[in-house]
Scaffold this motif. Structure first.
Motif, PDB file in Angstrom:
ATOM      1  N   ARG A 185       0.843  -1.204   0.000  1.00 44.20           N
ATOM      2  CA  ARG A 185       0.000   0.000   0.000  1.00 44.20           C
ATOM      3  C   ARG A 185       0.881   1.259   0.000  1.00 44.20           C
ATOM      4  O   ARG A 185       0.558   2.265  -0.608  1.00 44.20           O
ATOM      5  N   CYS A 239       1.604   9.453  -5.762  1.00 48.78           N
ATOM      6  CA  CYS A 239       2.144  10.790  -5.496  1.00 48.78           C
ATOM      7  C   CYS A 239       3.106  11.219  -6.604  1.00 48.78           C
ATOM      8  O   CYS A 239       3.070  12.368  -7.056  1.00 48.78           O
ATOM      9  N   ALA A 241      -4.105  10.047  -1.938  1.00 45.93           N
ATOM     10  CA  ALA A 241      -3.214   8.891  -1.766  1.00 45.93           C
ATOM     11  C   ALA A 241      -2.557   8.915  -0.391  1.00 45.93           C
ATOM     12  O   ALA A 241      -2.496   7.889   0.306  1.00 45.93           O
ATOM     13  N   PHE A 275      -3.465   6.392   2.784  1.00 45.07           N
ATOM     14  CA  PHE A 275      -2.418   5.524   3.331  1.00 45.07           C
ATOM     15  C   PHE A 275      -2.304   5.698   4.830  1.00 45.07           C
ATOM     16  O   PHE A 275      -2.335   4.727   5.589  1.00 45.07           O
ATOM     17  N   ALA A 297       0.964   4.189  -2.801  1.00 47.77           N
ATOM     18  CA  ALA A 297       0.858   5.616  -2.474  1.00 47.77           C
ATOM     19  C   ALA A 297       2.020   6.401  -3.084  1.00 47.77           C
ATOM     20  O   ALA A 297       1.836   7.507  -3.604  1.00 47.77           O
TER      21      ALA A 297
END
Length: 1228
Positions: A951, A959, A974, A978, A955
């Motif tokens: 995860r 980004c 994002a 997270f 993210a």
């Protein structure tokens, strides 16, 4: 050919999804079968897709697998890895968030389930605000999955009032279902008018789960339908009062903040934001030289250069500045953390008119003097004195926002270096003939005694007669009326009727115009009309600009005081009579009007026309009145000799640069505006009749020689420019072929338009023309608001190309306009103008009121504004902090959309900071004082570790892609997801048992050690991800973490490397994804029944022994994360105890949550009994009305249809209630 097995039920959204995906396929459509797949295929659920025939066939079963395959064939799963990941996210959202609550709400007794549905749909609504579709620019599987998941609510539960609330979702849903592929499967969808449940059929299992297995789990799925009736609203914990904690450790400015003392118990912006900025600045982190021997040495990572849109020296921070600086600072910090040589250059604009007005008022207030009494030189000294005392206020405010500008390079447009560049630019362009002298109409402010630019003219729209205040007049002046009067035709009794909104300007009329094709005036060709107040005869001219259908089709022409009339005057060689002086007094007019103020003359002219019998009528007229934004005076078109820039060639170059891709404008919907302006550009008036500013380096020449005739002011031949008077004199002597001693010079009193110096800002700040521009010019990016695309951006492009031969930047990113939470423009009179510092530090309602009292609003507007503030901020504005404000502004910044900024949402991000704070505090306690991070992970990570790392990897990828595409909402989403939903809600809970057992044996110790390394990685990388957006809180927390390489790691997070996809590359593994799906499903069921504290047993029925073994292996994690009492895996053949709520986690696992004994069944049955009685009464009354003998004759057909539908819906609801009662009685 492939065969697709689907449910025949019209509301089985899972089968509908597969059918719609099939319609989007490029290849041949599969054969559709509405039966269970043959047992020999081992396809345990529908939809199922059989590919091929015989022994070589392969089978896909389950909605996700089938729909993905079909959509992939039609290229509807995303164009790249990023989009495919986003599609998967929406599939997960549909399965875990939407489907359970959608099913629940369409059954009777929704109660708070409806509120839960609206909560989830508002999340979707927010996501759709800037988008037409969920992923990319066309329909993808994400749209298909989410649209089918909300199909039931739109058909049966979402009433018109709900749909009005969900404007973006409704727009998007309507768009989807009207696609041909959707319509082929769904037909014409009728949206709900009044909430009713869906019809329960024998195969209702498919209706809710679409996963009834071949062994017949219909009973369980029917039970799911009834159980979902009693969804409860998820309890919201009360939010505690926000505490204020201050940093009290004595720290000299520029010294590093104390990071040894324990962190406070909770997040407080005042504590977190103290001391960091001065340390960053002193350490030189914001300078491009940081970490380098020389800025001229090549950097393989590249250079990032951006100059700030220079704010006015008079200005104070507003939310537009805050948005600009939040975006620009995020971008600069991101580029800096990527290792690029990064410069964000600050500067301030001298703001000619604004500054002069401020100092003039100060002078009058304190010393009772005007600038004319003081004299030009002394007045300019007063302005500099004011600038040195007050002018850096906005710099302090920018620092408060955390802006990472290189302050050593700060520039002021009146500094000697920039002033020299302005002078040089004027002289070069004047010598080339690009700048020239001409007498034309300008926007004139009589109060300021100056021409003003278009951007300084406010367009005040009037619907009809309106009285407006005008500076210098005691009484308000009438606008918004159309006065009709007659001109007599010379030599006849005939008259021509014309109309005007500015009757006083008829004193300057020199013609009447009609359309060449107007039959009413053909006989007047060559005729004259007589002016009633003087002996002026005025021709009747024929011109295409006249609209023959408006009014009488005849138009008065005042060439010297109207832009359209000016062009008519040029075309027909009319006389130009200027009737206004610079103060707005009438000149060149007959008595008694001579010397009158312009709006007093308005009344006098009207009365004189009445006295002569020439007045016809006066009526309301919607119109736009030009108002000077600085002085609030009515702007007058006035003929003045001014300096102009010929923009024709420069405008073409600027347009071509965008057309050929040399310059990129983002978002591209601004291209139309760009080309419209550049392709139709007019010459630019650059003269301003002010004292404060760059005095024009041009001199009017008088030659003491009889062979040279005297020149006129508007004649450019008699003007020369020079860097000094001596240089100008030599130019003049050469031009007129006389000796220098015969030349007398008079420098122009005017100054240059402020936009002229702003137009060369990207290269004047680097010392052009004297210094080398190679390092930082051209710049990388120009980021600003779209409202100054022409006034500033276009002029920088034109002047950059003209004077340096290069574009000043490669890309232009234009952000949106900030509005209030209701979508209204920020206006002092509405009370919705908010100082960002008030959001950062907080302010009471009384404090907001006090700001209005100190403003220039009149008492009525103050009262109106106070009411607006009281409505929006009844308790004032709470302290949100800089980080929360920046994050909120970036989260709102969708390309091309105006931003409706809700302060409550900013406060929500302050709570996010607190969650972040608590998570890091807990994690640091878990890591322990002696924790030492390894340089890289061990490879022994558990399924939970690998899941959270995957995860984190996702993210990081989002980004990275978001920053490159200027997708700031994508970045914030994002990071937020997270930290909040994956790290805090899931992973931190899952590791608690690991740490609690850490000392049991060596295996547990090793597992805990590996887990600590994973946790550290998440914290360290997660904080770096967030740093560009929230610099203060991330620095505070990052400084408390141990370093992987203490001797080599940078001293601050703001100069540490930004995470990239190579650093954290780990895909979600199937086991981890499955476990988390099960956990989310259990959590969703618990929320439905409001089991906030009560732990229930959970039976997980698996389709095979392998799945049951997987569940058994991770039962502790599932139990911990789902807050269950116990996790009991069952195979498909093992019975599930009665009294369970049911939900489908996936095609491999069904969740059964034991409710028996946990909810008051008798109470629920009693509610159902009451509901049953009410329904039976409604149905009986309806049947009575419909049975009346005259019902069919007297009642309209539409009402009859509505009554029949109501009866059908009530019958369906009654059946649902009875079924629910039966199911609950089984628990008793």
């Amino acid at each position: 050919m492939a065969t697709l097995y689907v449910s025949p039920h019209p509301d089985d959204f899972r089968s509908l999804l597969a059918l719609i995906a099939a319609e989007f396929g490029l290849s041949s459509r599969p054969n559709i079968v509405t039966e269970d797949p043959p047992a020999s295929l081992n396809a345990r659920s529908r939809p199922a897709l059989v590919l091929g025939t015989g022994e070589d066939c392969s089978v896909l079963s389950g909605t996700s697998a089938v729909s993905w395959y079909l959509a992939y064939q039609g290229k509807r799963t995303g164009i790249d890895v990023k989009q495919q990941s986003q599609v998967w996210q929406w599939l997960s959202f549909a399965d875990n968030e939407l489907i359970p609550v959608s099913c629940a709400v369409v059954f009777p007794l929704m109660g708070s389930s409806h509120a839960e549905l609206m909560r989830v749909l508002k999340v979707l609504d927010q996501a759709l605000e800037p988008r037409t579709f969920l992923v990319g620019e066309s329909i993808t599987l994400a749209d298909m999955a989410v649209a089918t998941a909300v199909l039931l609510p739109f058909k049966y539960a979402l009433e018109p009032s709900d749909r009005e609330t969900l404007t973006n979702v409704t727009r998007w849903f309507t768009t989807c279902i009207n696609q041909p592929q959707f319509m082929k499967v769904l037909g014409q969808i009728t949206l709900c008018e009044k909430m009713v449940p869906v019809t329960l059929k024998t195969n209702v299992a498919e209706n809710t789960s679409a996963a009834a297995d071949s062994n017949g789990s219909t009973a369980n799925d029917c039970h799911l339908c009834s159980v979902l009736l009693f969804s409860k609203k998820k309890a919201k914990p009360e939010k505690k009062e926000l505490g204020v904690i201050t940093y009290s450790v004595p720290t000299p400015a520029g010294d590093k903040k104390d990071v040894v003392s324990p962190l406070p118990d909770s997040y407080s912006p005042q504590y977190v934001e103290a001391a960091w900025y001065s340390w960053w600045e002193k350490q030189g982190f914001f300078k491009p030289e940081y970490g380098r021997k020389s800025i001229s040495e090549p950097n393989p990572r590249g250079i990032f250069m951006m100059c700030i849109p220079p704010p006015n020296v008079t200005g104070s921070l507003h939310l537009g500045h805050a948005l600009t600086n939040a975006i620009q600072d995020c971008l600069t910090r991101w580029h800096r953390m990527r290792g690029e040589t990064s410069l964000w250059n600050p500067g301030c604009d001298h703001a000619g008119i604004a500054t002069q007005v401020v100092v003039e008022k100060k002078l009058m207030r304190e010393r009772g003097m005007s600038r004319h009494e003081l004299g030009r030189e002394n007045f300019i000294q007063e302005v500099w004195k004011w600038k040195n005392e007050k002018g850096d206020r906005i710099y302090h405010q920018l620092k408060k926002l955390g802006s990472s500008l290189d302050w050593d390079r700060a520039c002021f447009t009146m500094d000697s270096k920039l002033s020299y560049a302005v002078q040089e630019a004027f002289i070069r362009m004047h010598d080339e003939g690009v700048i020239y002298r001409s007498k034309r109409l300008v926007n004139w402010s009589c109060t300021l005694n100056s021409a003003i630019s278009d951007i300084e003219v406010d367009k005040k729209e009037l619907t009809g007669r309106t009285l407006l205040p005008v500076p210098g007049y005691k009484e308000k002046v009438e606008f918004g009326v159309l006065v009709s009067f007659a001109y007599k035709v010379d030599g006849s009794d005939e008259e021509v009727i014309v109309a005007t909104t500015r009757i006083e300007t008829m004193l300057g009329d020199t013609a009447v115009a009609v359309h060449p094709a107007d039959p009413r005036y053909q006989h007047l060709k060559g005729k004259m009309v007589l002016h009633p107040f003087c002996d002026r005869k005025m021709p009747i001219v024929f011109d295409d600009f006249v609209d023959m259908n408006f009014g009488t089709g005849a138009v008065k022409i005042t060439p010297a005081h109207d832009h359209n009339d000016y062009e008519v005057g040029e075309r027909h060689n009319l006389t130009f009579i200027n009737i206004l002086d610079e103060n707005g007094l009438l000149i060149n007019v007959p008595p008694p009007f001579l010397g009158m103020k312009r709006f007093e003359a308005r009344k006098a002219v009207l009365q004189s026309l009445k006295d002569r019998g020439l007045f016809k009528e006066i009526k309301d007229n919607p119109m736009v009145v030009p108002v000077c934004s600085r002085s609030k005076d009515i702007v007058e078109p006035l003929l003045k000799p001014q300096w102009y820039v010929n923009c024709t060639d420069m405008g073409k170059q600027a347009a071509d640069a965008v057309r050929d891709g040399s310059l990129k404008i983002i978002p591209d919907h601004h291209l139309k505006t760009w080309f419209n302006w550049m392709d139709n550009i007019r010459d630019w008036c650059i003269s301003r009749q002010l004292w404060w500013g760059h005095r024009i380096p041009a001199y009017f020449v008088t030659v003491s020689d009889p062979s040279v005739k005297p020149g006129e002011d508007m004649d450019g031949h008699y003007w020369v420019s020079g860097r000094s008077e001596e240089e100008a004199r030599e130019k003049a002597a050469k031009r007129f072929n006389v000796s220098v001693d015969k030349i007398t010079l008079r420098q122009d009193e005017d100054v240059l338009d402020t936009w002229f110096s702003s137009g060369i800002f990207p290269f004047s700040i680097f010392g052009w023309p004297n210094e080398d521009l190679n390092v930082f010019y051209p710049g990388t990016l120009l980021e600003t608001g779209h409202d100054i695309l022409f006034f500033w951006v276009a002029r920088m492009v034109m002047m950059g190309l003209k004077l340096t031969g290069k574009l000043p930047f490669k890309e232009v990113y234009l952000h949106a306009v900030v509005r209030d939470a209701h979508g209204r423009k920020m206006s002092k009179s509405l009370g919705n103008v908010i100082d960002p510092l008030d959001v950062i530090t907080g302010i009471s309602l009384e404090g907001l009121h006090a700001q209005l009292t100190d403003s220039n609003l009149d008492p009525l507007e103050v009262e109106k504004a106070k009411q607006g503030q009281k409505s929006d901020y009844p308790n004032g504005i709470p302290e949100c902090g800089t980080d929360a404000l920046r994050f909120a502004l970036c989260a709102y910044t969708s390309q091309g959309r105006d931003i409706n900024l809700d302060v409550n949402r900013i406060l929500g991000y302050r709570h996010f900071c607190n969650k972040l704070w608590n998570a890091v505090k807990f994690a640091m306690k878990t890591l322990g004082d002696n924790f030492v991070p390894l340089e890289k992970l061990s490879g022994e990570e558990s399924v939970s570790d690998r899941w959270i790392l995957s995860r984190l990897s996702a993210a990081v990828g989002l980004c990275d892609a978001g920053f490159k595409a200027y997708d700031f909402p994508g970045i914030t989403t994002a990071i937020y997801n997270f930290w909040l939903y994956e790290l805090c809600d899931v992973y931190l809970e899952s590791v608690k048992p690991v740490f609690s057992k850490a000392e049991e044996d060596s295996t547990s110790q090793r597992q805990a050690l590996v887990c600590r390394q994973t946790l550290y990685t998440c914290l360290e990388v997660g904080l770096r991800l967030l740093s560009p957006l929230m610099p203060f809180v991330t620095e505070e927390l990052y400084q408390r973490l141990p370093r992987r390489q203490p001797q080599r790691d940078p001293p601050s997070i703001c100069v540490t490397s930004y995470p990239d996809t190579e650093e954290v590359r780990l895909k979600t593994e199937r086991r981890g994804r499955f476990i988390m799906t099960v956990v989310k499903t259990i959590r969703s069921l618990r929320a439905d029944y409001n089991l906030t504290k009560t732990r229930a047993d959970c039976y997980l029925q698996c389709i095979d022994s392998a799945t049951a073994s997987l569940v058994q292996k991770y039962s502790l994690q599932i139990q911990t994360l789902s807050y269950s009492q116990a996790i009991i895996p069952l195979t498909a053949n093992q019975p599930v105890p009665e009294g369970c709520a049911v939900a489908i986690a996936s095609d491999r696992c069904t969740v059964n949550l034991m409710l028996k004994g946990l909810i008051d069944v008798e109470k629920e049955v009693a509610k159902l009994m009451t509901k049953k009685g009410d329904l039976e009464k409604q149905m009986e009354k309806l049947r009575e009305n419909m049975a009346k003998s005259d019902y069919k004759e007297k009642v309209p057909v539409k009402v009859q249809e509505q009554d029949a539908e109501k009866l059908r819906q009530s019958q369906t609801e009654l059946e649902k209630v009875k079924e629910a009662m039966d199911n609950f009685r089984k628990m008793m």
